[in-house]
Structure formats: structure tokens, C-alpha cells
Design a protein around this motif. Structure first.
Motif, PDB file in Angstrom:
ATOM      1  N   SER A   1       1.134  -0.918  -0.003  1.00 19.18           N
ATOM      2  CA  SER A   1       0.157   0.171  -0.115  1.00 19.18           C
ATOM      3  C   SER A   1       0.561   1.598   0.179  1.00 19.18           C
ATOM      4  CB  SER A   1      -0.718   0.029   1.385  1.00 19.18           C
ATOM      5  OG  SER A   1      -0.037  -0.053   2.267  1.00 19.18           O
ATOM      6  N   LYS A   2       0.755   2.367  -0.716  1.00 21.00           N
ATOM      7  CA  LYS A   2       1.237   3.245  -0.539  1.00 21.00           C
ATOM      8  C   LYS A   2       1.029   4.426   0.248  1.00 21.00           C
ATOM      9  CE  LYS A   2       2.000   6.881  -4.183  1.00 21.00           C
ATOM     10  NZ  LYS A   2       1.027   7.678  -5.342  1.00 21.00           N
ATOM     11  N   ASN A   3       1.971   4.572   0.792  1.00 18.07           N
ATOM     12  CA  ASN A   3       2.414   5.880   2.496  1.00 18.07           C
ATOM     13  C   ASN A   3       1.495   7.414   1.811  1.00 18.07           C
ATOM     14  OD1 ASN A   3       3.219   6.513   4.343  1.00 18.07           O
ATOM     15  ND2 ASN A   3       4.914   7.195   3.876  1.00 18.07           N
ATOM     16  N   GLY A   4       0.888   7.660   2.996  1.00 16.52           N
ATOM     17  CA  GLY A   4      -0.409   8.628   2.523  1.00 16.52           C
ATOM     18  C   GLY A   4      -1.718   7.995   2.246  1.00 16.52           C
ATOM     19  N   TYR A   5      -2.105   6.676   2.021  1.00 15.55           N
ATOM     20  CA  TYR A   5      -3.076   6.471   1.782  1.00 15.55           C
ATOM     21  C   TYR A   5      -3.395   4.751   2.772  1.00 15.55           C
ATOM     22  CZ  TYR A   5      -3.175   9.026  -2.275  1.00 15.55           C
ATOM     23  OH  TYR A   5      -2.531  10.263  -3.200  1.00 15.55           O
ATOM     24  N   ARG A   6      -2.967   4.703   3.165  1.00 14.95           N
ATOM     25  CA  ARG A   6      -3.367   3.942   4.557  1.00 14.95           C
ATOM     26  C   ARG A   6      -4.354   5.065   5.689  1.00 14.95           C
ATOM     27  NH1 ARG A   6       2.729   3.234   4.984  1.00 14.95           N
ATOM     28  NH2 ARG A   6       2.880   1.237   3.031  1.00 14.95           N
ATOM     29  N   THR A   7      -5.329   3.999   6.616  1.00 15.19           N
ATOM     30  CA  THR A   7      -5.901   4.335   7.557  1.00 15.19           C
ATOM     31  C   THR A   7      -5.754   4.594   8.620  1.00 15.19           C
ATOM     32  OG1 THR A   7      -7.141   3.199   7.485  1.00 15.19           O
ATOM     33  CG2 THR A   7      -7.676   4.471   6.097  1.00 15.19           C
ATOM     34  N   LEU A   8      -5.814   5.633   9.899  1.00 11.13           N
ATOM     35  CA  LEU A   8      -5.498   5.391  11.115  1.00 11.13           C
ATOM     36  C   LEU A   8      -6.195   4.137  11.696  1.00 11.13           C
ATOM     37  CD1 LEU A   8      -3.392   6.530  13.470  1.00 11.13           C
ATOM     38  CD2 LEU A   8      -5.341   8.757  13.718  1.00 11.13           C
ATOM     39  N   LYS A   9      -5.824   3.964  12.749  1.00 13.25           N
ATOM     40  CA  LYS A   9      -6.363   2.208  12.811  1.00 13.25           C
ATOM     41  C   LYS A   9      -6.675   2.768  14.729  1.00 13.25           C
ATOM     42  CE  LYS A   9      -6.916  -2.379  12.968  1.00 13.25           C
ATOM     43  NZ  LYS A   9      -5.913  -3.786  12.658  1.00 13.25           N
ATOM     44  N   GLU A  10      -4.981   2.497  14.993  1.00 16.10           N
ATOM     45  CA  GLU A  10      -5.715   2.538  16.868  1.00 16.10           C
ATOM     46  C   GLU A  10      -4.201   2.976  16.793  1.00 16.10           C
ATOM     47  OE1 GLU A  10      -7.189  -1.379  17.689  1.00 16.10           O
ATOM     48  OE2 GLU A  10      -5.074  -2.006  16.170  1.00 16.10           O
ATOM     49  N   VAL A  11      -4.363   2.584  18.181  1.00 16.46           N
ATOM     50  CA  VAL A  11      -2.867   2.725  19.612  1.00 16.46           C
ATOM     51  C   VAL A  11      -2.905   1.423  20.046  1.00 16.46           C
ATOM     52  CG1 VAL A  11      -1.484   4.046  20.973  1.00 16.46           C
ATOM     53  CG2 VAL A  11      -3.190   5.022  19.623  1.00 16.46           C
ATOM     54  N   LYS A  12      -1.880   0.970  20.062  1.00 16.25           N
ATOM     55  CA  LYS A  12      -1.284  -0.584  21.067  1.00 16.25           C
ATOM     56  C   LYS A  12      -0.075   0.033  21.524  1.00 16.25           C
ATOM     57  CE  LYS A  12      -3.778  -3.415  18.949  1.00 16.25           C
ATOM     58  NZ  LYS A  12      -4.069  -4.360  19.122  1.00 16.25           N
ATOM     59  N   LYS A  13      -0.495  -0.638  22.793  1.00 19.61           N
ATOM     60  CA  LYS A  13       1.115  -0.707  23.869  1.00 19.61           C
ATOM     61  C   LYS A  13       1.826  -1.805  23.650  1.00 19.61           C
ATOM     62  CE  LYS A  13       1.316  -1.446  27.694  1.00 19.61           C
ATOM     63  NZ  LYS A  13      -0.005  -0.716  29.418  1.00 19.61           N
ATOM     64  N   ILE A  14       3.499  -1.831  23.007  1.00 16.74           N
ATOM     65  CA  ILE A  14       4.245  -2.811  23.303  1.00 16.74           C
ATOM     66  C   ILE A  14       5.360  -2.880  24.274  1.00 16.74           C
ATOM     67  CG2 ILE A  14       5.997  -4.363  21.518  1.00 16.74           C
ATOM     68  CD1 ILE A  14       4.632  -3.316  19.483  1.00 16.74           C
ATOM     69  N   THR A  15       5.072  -3.764  25.291  1.00 16.84           N
ATOM     70  CA  THR A  15       6.602  -3.987  26.361  1.00 16.84           C
ATOM     71  C   THR A  15       6.649  -5.728  25.864  1.00 16.84           C
ATOM     72  OG1 THR A  15       4.335  -4.909  27.555  1.00 16.84           O
ATOM     73  CG2 THR A  15       4.856  -2.595  27.606  1.00 16.84           C
ATOM     74  N   PHE A  16       7.857  -5.531  26.838  1.00 18.48           N
ATOM     75  CA  PHE A  16       8.489  -7.538  26.669  1.00 18.48           C
ATOM     76  C   PHE A  16       8.077  -7.593  28.154  1.00 18.48           C
ATOM     77  CE2 PHE A  16      10.362  -3.395  23.774  1.00 18.48           C
ATOM     78  CZ  PHE A  16       9.980  -4.041  23.035  1.00 18.48           C
ATOM     79  N   ASN A  17       8.743  -8.829  27.465  1.00 15.66           N
ATOM     80  CA  ASN A  17       7.808 -10.258  28.693  1.00 15.66           C
ATOM     81  C   ASN A  17       9.439 -11.502  28.707  1.00 15.66           C
ATOM     82  OD1 ASN A  17       7.936 -12.552  26.960  1.00 15.66           O
ATOM     83  ND2 ASN A  17       6.152 -12.453  26.610  1.00 15.66           N
ATOM     84  N   ASP A  18       9.687 -11.575  29.767  1.00 22.10           N
ATOM     85  CA  ASP A  18      11.156 -12.388  29.881  1.00 22.10           C
ATOM     86  C   ASP A  18      11.984 -13.313  28.854  1.00 22.10           C
ATOM     87  OD1 ASP A  18      10.532 -11.740  32.875  1.00 22.10           O
ATOM     88  OD2 ASP A  18       9.432 -12.859  33.524  1.00 22.10           O
ATOM     89  N   ASP A  19      10.560 -14.023  28.277  1.00 16.54           N
ATOM     90  CA  ASP A  19      10.921 -14.673  26.925  1.00 16.54           C
ATOM     91  C   ASP A  19      11.959 -13.367  25.810  1.00 16.54           C
ATOM     92  OD1 ASP A  19      10.270 -17.371  28.262  1.00 16.54           O
ATOM     93  OD2 ASP A  19       8.429 -16.920  27.078  1.00 16.54           O
TER      94      ASP A  19
END
Length: 466
Positions: free
Chosen positions: A373-391
Motif C-alpha cells: 500500500s502507498k504511504n499517505g493512503y493508509r488509514t489511522l487504525k488504533e494505538v497499541k502498547k508494546i512491552t517485553f516479557n521474560d521470554d
């Protein structure tokens, strides 16, 4: 030595400012112990040599009659002249079987650590521990940020109640961390609602939070004369809040909550539509390469301006990332800053990168678009939080050690490129322009043309589980 009032305690404590640990080590603890191998030895020197207490392992506060806990911790001067905390401040052990029946107000954490007398020393890597200078002290009250601490406590408790103590991550919370606390990396303990053993953990004030209260503890005009030299504490840490009225800004519990509130009105719109709406300009003929960054800078704020938006930004370790996705699949890897060789001087356990990945929260703004998909035409979807576990951290450790081995042996063939080992979650990949020959030139200068990047497989897993 017993103190009847806080005033009496603080008056006596003022005598420690400007002293080295060698000057107060009346029990000769540092002569018989390697400080790097015994955590807490500097605190023991202060307890026994300055306050004349016997060594103990009491679970209650050090100055029990005043309800004050003693903490000794270091800070360092950065390359740019600013100061930051050397490490997180470990508070008390988390008992997974007890926290489920506690409230924040009734917790052992608050009972022991509600008020803390923090003794600060300047950490200088070229000096021996005995020569570190104690520069100042402060009486700290956790009530200062009760709103956030209570929220963090509840987040930790909720994971335990859901049988997910083994998935705890310091990045889950804002100020109050749940750091690993074990003699060895293989130590495990039980949890009440799952048969999966968890690493033992302790409450901690995160490194980023400690940096925030450190900078607030030093008055800009202070200059301390210490020994033959002067330690100038007039660093570039002042916050210009003349345009920011914190009383009028809503308090948020997490950075994620703040950012979601800013972008929510634009969900479902394309990047170009959003940019046109917020700037009044159209960029259809020449779409900016960094269009997503332009949008977040305007809606949320530029990195160097965010401290004016909410107090959370001054005391948390976070990165705002923009990521193109197709459903719950990342369309590209996620990169970090360019690697620097001197960040690999330490073993993994004491490294900058371990502390970073343990504490950081990636606030990921997702833009929906099919592959290609072309940059500029992607739609804003959501916010996700990413953190890191022991694995995750175990896999990151393998990558880190391969980079360190590359530097130690001067053999670039050892660099952990993509698919270097099974279950690789963090890779080293070029960040410069084509033609840099980034892998072969990795050892040529301290700042390299490569960076750590999260694999798409790891990002897919995180996106799916959030």
C-alpha cells in the motif's frame, strides 16, 4: 541512633553531603567486599558508618518510628551535560500470594516505602566505589504521585489475579515497576492462579522516574565544593513550563491513554486526509516520506516538547512509533537508535540495553494498509502498547551477546543478522543509506550504521495479544 522527628533526622543527614564512602566506612565494609558483586553494599556503609546502625534484614522501615525508609542510589552525568539516575530503585519484594488480597493503601509496599530518605551519590565509572561522592539527599514522599502509583499497583495486581505473573513487564506501568529480583536468572516462584512458575519480582521506581525526581531534587544554583575539584550540579535539566499550566491539564494514568485521546478523532481517516485537516495543506502531489511522524508531531507533540503536555512524559521511558499494518500483521520491522560500540562494554545484566528493553513502553500508532500500500493512503487504525516479557528479554540477550562478541573478537561475521538463531526476536540491520556497507563497516567508528530492529514475527505476536 534514634531520631525523634523528621527535622532532627534531616539536620543530622545534612552532614553526609560532600563526603566520600571511604570517609564514612567505619566498619571497613568496602575493604572486604567487591561492590560490583554485592548489591546494596553502599547502603550498608551509610547505615553502619554514618547512622551507626547494626546490619539487619528488617522488613519494616529503617527509621521505623518515623515511617521512613533509607535508600542510597547513584546518578551519572551524561555526554550532553545532563544528569540521570544510574538505575531503578528497588523497593520491596512482591508476594504474589498476598498482593491479591491487598489494596494500594493497605499494601506492604506503602507500609515500608511511603516515605524515603534518598542519599544521592555521583557515579563515576573510572573511580573506585570508596571514592564516589555523596552530593545531596532528599526526603521523598510517594504521595507526590499517588494517582499514578495506585494505578500501577492495580495493573500489577490484575495480572497476578489473571494468572499472568509470569508475563509481568516493567513496561506495563508508568512509574512503579515490577522488576525481576532473584539470585540467578533461573530462579522461579509460584503464583496463585496459574501453574506456570514466575520469576521473583520486586516493586521498583523506574530509572526514568528516578531521573525525574533526581532532577527536581537539585536546585540549579547549587555548586558543591568537593575535595580539590568542584562538582557543578547546574546541568541542563530545567523544564520551561511557562507556557504549560499543569493545573488545567487532565491527569492521565499512562502515556497510551494520553496519546489515544489525541488521535481518537482521526481514526478511520487516511494520512493525507488527517494532514490536510490539521495543516490546511494538501500533499497529494508530493507525499512526505515521514508523513506519519508529521501527523504525530502535530497531534501529540514533538519529542522535545512533550514534557509540557503532561507530567507523565518527564518520568516515563516511552517511544512513540508509527507502524503500517495489515490487520494484525506488521508490514515492516521496527527500529531503534543506531548502535554505539561503547554501549556494549558491560555484560547483559548490567547493560544499558537490558535496562532499556525492561522499562520501555512502545506506544505504537497503527496505520492500516495492505502489503504494498502507498504511504499517505493508509488509514489511522488504533494505538497499541508494546512491552517485553521474560521470554523476549532472553532472546534479546542472545542478540546482545553476539554483538558484544563481534566487538570483542573484531569479527563482523558474528553479527546477529536476521535468522541468526531460532526464535530470534531482535536483529541487527542497516539503518543507513544503500552503499554504506553497514555490516562490514560496523567496527570502523563508535556510532554505527546499523540498529536493533524488532522482527515482524515478534510485532505480529504483540499486536495480536494487545
Amino acid at each position: 541512633m534514634k531520631f525523634k522527628t523528621e527535622k532532627e533526622l534531616l539536620k543530622y543527614t545534612s552532614k553526609i553531603d560532600g563526603k566520600t564512602f571511604d570517609e564514612i566506612d567505619s566498619k571497613n565494609l568496602l575493604k572486604n567486599t567487591n561492590p560490583k558483586r554485592q548489591k546494596g553494599i553502599l547502603g550498608q556503609v551509610v547505615e553502619t558508618g554514618f547512622y551507626n546502625y547494626d546490619l539487619n534484614n528488617k522488613s519494616n522501615a529503617d527509621f521505623e518510628n518515623l515511617g521512613i525508609e533509607l535508600k542510597v542510589t547513584g546518578y551519572k552525568q551524561n555526554k550532553n551535560g545532563s544528569i540521570s539516575a544510574k538505575e531503578r530503585l528497588v523497593l520491596s519484594k512482591i508476594d504474589f500470594n498476598k498482593i491479591i488480597n491487598e489494596t494500594y493503601e493497605s499494601s506492604h509496599l506503602l507500609e515500608k516505602c511511603k516515605k524515603m530518605l534518598i542519599i544521592w551519590y555521583l557515579y563515576e565509572p573510572k573511580k573506585e566505589a570508596k571514592d564516589y561522592v555523596i552530593t545531596h539527599h532528599q526526603l521523598y514522599d510517594m504521595n507526590n504521585d499517588e494517582y499514578i502509583f495506585k494505578s500501577d499497583f492495580e495493573l500489577i495486581k490484575e495480572k497476578v489475579l489473571n494468572g499472568k505473573a509470569h508475563e509481568l513487564s516493567e513496561g506495563d506501568t508508568s512509574y512503579l515497576g515490577a522488576c525481576t529480583k532473584a539470585a540467578t536468572s533461573k530462579d522461579r516462584t509460584s503464583q496463585p492462579f496459574s501453574d506456570i512458575p514466575s520469576k521473583p519480582r520486586a516493586y521498583s521506581l523506574k530509572n526514568s522516574y528516578m531521573t525525574g525526581i533526581l532532577r527536581n531534587s537539585i536546585k540549579p544554583e547549587i555548586t558543591l565544593d568537593i575535595k580539590e575539584s568542584k562538582v557543578n550540579l547546574n546541568y541542563d535539566f530545567k523544564i520551561d513550563d511557562s507556557h504549560c499550566d499543569l493545573e488545567k491539564i487532565p491527569r492521565f494514568k499512562t502515556i497510551e491513554e494520553y496519546i489515544t485521546s489525541k488521535i481518537k478523532p482521526y481514526i478511520g481517516k487516511t494520512q493525507l486526509e488527517i494532514l490536510r485537516e490539521i495543516t490546511g495543506k494538501t500533499y497529494a502531489e508530493k507525499i512526505p516520506k515521514q508523513i506519519s511522524k508529521m501527523i504525530s508531531d502535530i497531534l501529540i507533540g514533538k519529542d522535545n516538547e512533550l514534557y509540557k503536555k503532561d507530567e507523565l512524559f518527564t518520568k516515563t521511558n516511552y517511544i512513540i512509533k508509527n507502524l503500517p499494518v495489515n490487520g494484525e500483521k506488521a508490514l515492516e520491522r521496527m527500529s531503534f537508535k543506531s548502535l554505539e560500540l561503547n554501549d556494549f562494554n558491560d555484560n547483559w545484566e548490567d547493560s544499558y540495553w537490558k535496562n532499556y528493553f525492561e522499562e520501555v513502553t512502545l506506544i505504537t500508532i497503527c496505520y492500516e494498509g495492505k502489503s504494498g500500500s502507498k504511504n499517505g493512503y493508509r488509514t489511522l487504525k488504533e494505538v497499541k502498547k508494546i512491552t517485553f516479557n521474560d521470554d523476549d528479554l532472553d532472546s534479546f540477550e542472545k542478540t546482545y551477546n553476539l554483538v558484544k562478541k563481534t566487538i570483542d573478537t573484531q569479527n563482523t561475521e558474528l553479527l546477529p543478522k536476521p535468522k541468526s538463531f531460532d526464535n530470534q526476536k531482535l536483529v541487527v540491520a542497516p539503518k543507513g543509506v544503500k552503499g554504506d556497507d553497514a555490516y562490514n563497516n560496523f567496527l570502523k567508528q563508535n556510532k554505527t550504521k546499523v540498529a536493533f530492529m524488532l522482527t515482524k514475527e515478534l510485532l505480529n505476536e504483540k499486536l495480536k495479544n494487545q
